[in-house]
Motif scaffolding. Structure first.
Motif, PDB file in Angstrom:
ATOM      1  N   MET A   1      12.070  -6.910  -4.688  1.00 32.32           N
ATOM      2  CA  MET A   1      11.304  -7.978  -4.051  1.00 32.32           C
ATOM      3  C   MET A   1      10.013  -7.394  -3.470  1.00 32.32           C
ATOM      4  O   MET A   1      10.040  -6.417  -2.722  1.00 32.32           O
ATOM      5  N   VAL A   2       8.885  -7.989  -3.812  1.00 31.88           N
ATOM      6  CA  VAL A   2       7.585  -7.545  -3.318  1.00 31.88           C
ATOM      7  C   VAL A   2       7.234  -8.321  -2.055  1.00 31.88           C
ATOM      8  O   VAL A   2       7.218  -9.554  -2.051  1.00 31.88           O
ATOM      9  N   ILE A   3       6.963  -7.587  -0.970  1.00 27.60           N
ATOM     10  CA  ILE A   3       6.589  -8.185   0.311  1.00 27.60           C
ATOM     11  C   ILE A   3       5.161  -7.757   0.606  1.00 27.60           C
ATOM     12  O   ILE A   3       4.891  -6.580   0.873  1.00 27.60           O
ATOM     13  N   LEU A   4       4.252  -8.700   0.544  1.00 21.31           N
ATOM     14  CA  LEU A   4       2.824  -8.426   0.677  1.00 21.31           C
ATOM     15  C   LEU A   4       2.324  -8.799   2.074  1.00 21.31           C
ATOM     16  O   LEU A   4       2.563  -9.913   2.552  1.00 21.31           O
ATOM     17  N   PHE A   5       1.645  -7.874   2.720  1.00 22.21           N
ATOM     18  CA  PHE A   5       1.032  -8.102   4.027  1.00 22.21           C
ATOM     19  C   PHE A   5      -0.478  -8.220   3.876  1.00 22.21           C
ATOM     20  O   PHE A   5      -1.123  -7.312   3.344  1.00 22.21           O
ATOM     21  N   SER A   6      -1.060  -9.320   4.361  1.00 19.88           N
ATOM     22  CA  SER A   6      -2.518  -9.356   4.521  1.00 19.88           C
ATOM     23  C   SER A   6      -2.872  -9.060   5.974  1.00 19.88           C
ATOM     24  O   SER A   6      -4.042  -8.924   6.321  1.00 19.88           O
ATOM     25  N   VAL A   7      -1.858  -8.967   6.816  1.00 21.12           N
ATOM     26  CA  VAL A   7      -2.016  -8.595   8.219  1.00 21.12           C
ATOM     27  C   VAL A   7      -1.995  -7.076   8.333  1.00 21.12           C
ATOM     28  O   VAL A   7      -1.059  -6.427   7.850  1.00 21.12           O
ATOM     29  N   LYS A   8      -2.995  -6.536   8.983  1.00 13.38           N
ATOM     30  CA  LYS A   8      -3.018  -5.087   9.183  1.00 13.38           C
ATOM     31  C   LYS A   8      -2.033  -4.710  10.290  1.00 13.38           C
ATOM     32  O   LYS A   8      -2.111  -5.225  11.398  1.00 13.38           O
ATOM     33  N   ILE A   9      -1.096  -3.828   9.976  1.00  9.54           N
ATOM     34  CA  ILE A   9      -0.178  -3.321  10.985  1.00  9.54           C
ATOM     35  C   ILE A   9      -0.254  -1.797  10.994  1.00  9.54           C
ATOM     36  O   ILE A   9      -0.658  -1.177  10.016  1.00  9.54           O
ATOM     37  N   SER A  10       0.121  -1.204  12.098  1.00 11.82           N
ATOM     38  CA  SER A  10      -0.013   0.247  12.267  1.00 11.82           C
ATOM     39  C   SER A  10       0.920   1.011  11.319  1.00 11.82           C
ATOM     40  O   SER A  10       1.915   0.469  10.821  1.00 11.82           O
ATOM     41  N   GLU A  11       0.611   2.277  11.117  1.00  8.38           N
ATOM     42  CA  GLU A  11       1.467   3.131  10.284  1.00  8.38           C
ATOM     43  C   GLU A  11       2.868   3.231  10.879  1.00  8.38           C
ATOM     44  O   GLU A  11       3.852   3.323  10.147  1.00  8.38           O
ATOM     45  N   LYS A  12       2.941   3.207  12.203  1.00  5.21           N
ATOM     46  CA  LYS A  12       4.245   3.248  12.876  1.00  5.21           C
ATOM     47  C   LYS A  12       5.104   2.064  12.463  1.00  5.21           C
ATOM     48  O   LYS A  12       6.284   2.225  12.118  1.00  5.21           O
TER      49      LYS A  12
END
Length: 316
Positions: free
Chosen positions: A1-12
């Motif tokens: 399953m591909v989960i795509l983020f257009s929201v920038k979240i930290s590396e953590k």
């Protein structure tokens, strides 16, 4: 399953998701410009809700679920979402602490004349004639009795304020002395000192407040809007301020955002403008991702119960 983020979240946060869900294919991008070319692959799209239009959604042929990392979903293409049976969830409830603190801080700012005190400080003016008031014992009306509205009312109770809630149902809710329906709002406006709108943008709430409502308010009333800007027309607020139908307006949301530099709100002495930041908090993303993970667990297991499931036909 591909989960795509257009929201920038930290590396953590990215690493935490990758470690918890090692069998899922995460694509983390910063904004739709970077994320757009991966839409066709995505089964799940994580967004702030303002970057997905009808054309982009049509390209997301495998999309099953949209997770909005904010409460506002009014910009989503709901007709297509409903037709395709796409699940939509949002992050409603994570804003209550910071938005309630914002509201109370603005109420205190107005009554304790903090703007004037800071101006006097800059001018080295020792002016003891500044007239201050107490919010204690005043009456506050909150339009919207959800998580944010209840937290506003809870904090207001610490100042022994009378709390009136306005909601679609009029159902009794904690921390409110009384809750009325939207149709009953006029009966209480003349006795209210603070009117706080936390309403979302829906067909039912767009331009809900009119000149008639502001005419009914006290001349000393303060109007605070932290919900959505289209609950009242800008010209209605300007008229109420300039005609001294109310004393002050605190606005964090607007019909047009960003608010244009030449908008008259900026120059009105009795209007405070903030750039849609009442919901900001260093804990925002952590709280939103906690809801996302709970829902992702259910999504993986094919369950039908989700936190903050949005009704596409109602738009919230």
């Amino acid at each position: 399953m591909v989960i795509l983020f257009s929201v920038k979240i930290s590396e953590k946060h990215q690493e935490a998701l990758l470690n918890k869900y090692p069998h899922e294919d995460f694509i983390f991008k910063d904004g739709m410009t970077e994320a757009e070319k991966y839409l066709e692959q995505a089964s799940v799209f994580v967004t702030y809700g303002d970057d997905l239009d009808d054309n982009k959604l049509r390209r997301a042929t495998n999309l099953k679920w949209i997770m909005v990392l904010s409460a506002g979903v009014d910009q989503l293409p709901f007709k297509q979402i409903e037709d395709r049976g796409i699940l939509v969830t949002n992050s409603k409830g994570i804003h209550k602490t910071q938005m309630a603190e914002y509201t109370l801080s603005m109420m205190l700012q107005m009554y304790r004349q903090e703007k004037l005190l800071m101006e006097n400080e800059k001018a080295a003016s020792w002016d003891k004639r500044v007239r201050m008031k107490e919010i204690s014992g005043q009456t506050i009306m909150v339009l919207g009795t959800g998580a944010i509205g209840q937290e506003v009312a809870r904090l207001a109770k610490a100042f022994r304020m009378k709390t009136i809630g306005i909601s679609r149902s009029g159902r009794v809710v904690d921390y409110f002395d009384e809750v009325l329906t939207i149709e009953q709002i006029n009966s209480k406006l003349p006795e209210t000192d603070f009117i706080v709108s936390i309403l979302p943008s829906t067909k039912e709430t767009r331009y809900l407040l009119t000149e008639e409502h502001f005419n009914l308010m006290k001349n000393s009333a303060i109007f605070i809007n932290i919900g959505r800007g289209d609950v009242v027309k800008s010209e209605t607020i300007l008229k109420a301020i300039r005609d001294e139908e109310i004393a002050y307006a605190v606005l964090d949301v607007f019909e047009q955002e960003p608010l244009p530099e030449d908008h008259p709100f900026w120059k009105e002495t009795n209007i405070t403008v903030t750039p849609h930041i009442s919901g900001q908090s260093p804990n925002y993303i952590s709280r939103a991702l906690a809801i996302f993970q709970d829902n992702l667990d259910n999504f993986q297991q094919g369950k039908s119960t989700y936190i903050n499931k949005v009704n596409p036909s109602r738009g919230y």
